[in-house]
Design a protein around this motif. Structure first.
Motif, PDB file in Angstrom:
ATOM      1  N   MET A   1     -86.288 -32.539  17.336  1.00  0.00           N
ATOM      2  CA  MET A   1     -86.383 -33.726  16.514  1.00  0.00           C
ATOM      3  C   MET A   1     -87.793 -34.289  16.568  1.00  0.00           C
ATOM      4  N   SER A   2     -88.563 -34.016  15.537  1.00  0.00           N
ATOM      5  CA  SER A   2     -89.947 -34.468  15.479  1.00  0.00           C
ATOM      6  C   SER A   2     -90.124 -35.474  14.360  1.00  0.00           C
ATOM      7  N   CYS A  28     -95.967 -40.026  15.075  1.00  0.00           N
ATOM      8  CA  CYS A  28     -95.805 -38.766  14.344  1.00  0.00           C
ATOM      9  C   CYS A  28     -96.485 -37.637  15.129  1.00  0.00           C
ATOM     10  N   ASP A  29     -95.765 -36.530  15.274  1.00  0.00           N
ATOM     11  CA  ASP A  29     -96.304 -35.374  15.986  1.00  0.00           C
ATOM     12  C   ASP A  29     -97.359 -34.653  15.160  1.00  0.00           C
ATOM     13  N   LYS A  30     -97.201 -34.696  13.844  1.00  0.00           N
ATOM     14  CA  LYS A  30     -98.137 -34.035  12.935  1.00  0.00           C
ATOM     15  C   LYS A  30     -98.170 -34.848  11.648  1.00  0.00           C
ATOM     16  N   VAL A  31     -99.342 -34.913  11.013  1.00  0.00           N
ATOM     17  CA  VAL A  31     -99.486 -35.643   9.756  1.00  0.00           C
ATOM     18  C   VAL A  31    -100.126 -34.721   8.725  1.00  0.00           C
ATOM     19  N   TYR A  52     -93.176 -26.807   6.849  1.00  0.00           N
ATOM     20  CA  TYR A  52     -93.217 -27.138   8.269  1.00  0.00           C
ATOM     21  C   TYR A  52     -91.949 -27.846   8.762  1.00  0.00           C
ATOM     22  N   LEU A  53     -91.346 -28.678   7.922  1.00  0.00           N
ATOM     23  CA  LEU A  53     -90.194 -29.478   8.330  1.00  0.00           C
ATOM     24  C   LEU A  53     -89.014 -28.611   8.763  1.00  0.00           C
ATOM     25  N   ASP A  85     -81.000 -31.197   6.574  1.00  0.00           N
ATOM     26  CA  ASP A  85     -80.769 -32.109   7.699  1.00  0.00           C
ATOM     27  C   ASP A  85     -82.063 -32.771   8.182  1.00  0.00           C
ATOM     28  N   ILE A  86     -82.845 -33.263   7.208  1.00  0.00           N
ATOM     29  CA  ILE A  86     -84.110 -33.949   7.496  1.00  0.00           C
ATOM     30  C   ILE A  86     -83.998 -35.366   6.943  1.00  0.00           C
ATOM     31  N   GLN A  87     -84.371 -36.356   7.745  1.00  0.00           N
ATOM     32  CA  GLN A  87     -84.321 -37.758   7.329  1.00  0.00           C
ATOM     33  C   GLN A  87     -85.656 -38.156   6.698  1.00  0.00           C
ATOM     34  N   LEU A  88     -85.615 -39.140   5.828  1.00  0.00           N
ATOM     35  CA  LEU A  88     -86.818 -39.700   5.214  1.00  0.00           C
ATOM     36  C   LEU A  88     -86.887 -41.168   5.584  1.00  0.00           C
TER      37      LEU A  88
END
Length: 181
Positions: A1-2, A28-31, A52-53, A85-88
């Motif tokens: 979970m990133s 944020c781990d990556k931008v 990447y997601l 299964d990715i949140q925004l």
């Protein structure tokens, strides 16, 4: 979970620094970033972000209009994220796609973002029409008859379109238009 961030500005005259700083500040781990209009869905940073997601990640933006400018684009993205299964989440707007009210608010913001884009386009067209009427916007100068004759002459010699354009210092599109007429 990133936590994965996305920042975008419309032009190279604008700065990404403030958005990136906010995204990094919340962990944020990556931008991923882009300097392009949101109506352009072929943005390099955006495409890299989508690749990447992973399931369980949360995509974070400062505002919804940073990621999409039309309701259709936003709904397509939200459906893609949900399927994977990715949140925004948007920082400056109380939006998270993990609730019905958050999704409804997201859709409303998308409507306003698209409305704003369409209003801006209308104003631009009105400005161009006014400039044309005032004689300040005349468009490109037509190519000369000599250049048209040269295009036909070189074409009859079976010169490739690219070679004709290069030799006459004009675009390939211009060559095609002259040959079509």
């Amino acid at each position: 979970m990133s936590k994965i961030g996305y920042a975008r500005v419309s032009t190279t005259d604008q700065s990404l620094d403030l958005q990136v700083a906010k995204l990094e500040e919340i962990g944020c781990d990556k931008v991923f970033t882009d300097m392009a209009s949101a109506s352009n869905t072929k943005r390099n940073g955006f495409q890299a972000l989508l690749s990447y997601l992973r399931a369980g990640d949360t995509l974070i933006v400062t505002r919804v209009d940073r990621i999409a400018r039309s309701v259709l684009d936003l709904q397509t993205l939200v459906n893609h994220l949900k399927f994977n299964d990715i949140q925004l989440q948007a920082l400056e707007q109380p939006i998270s796609t993990d609730s019905a009210s958050g999704k409804a608010f997201l859709d409303m913001l998308a409507v306003f973002a698209e409305f704003e884009l369409n209003i801006r386009k209308e104003r631009q067209l009105e400005g161009i029409a006014a400039a044309k009427k005032a004689g300040k916007y005349k468009g490109r100068k037509p190519i000369s008859e000599n250049v048209k004759l040269d295009i036909h002459r070189l074409n009859k010699k079976n010169q490739p379109i690219t070679a004709i354009a290069r030799e006459l210092n004009i675009s390939r599109n211009t060559v095609y238009k002259v040959l079509k007429r």
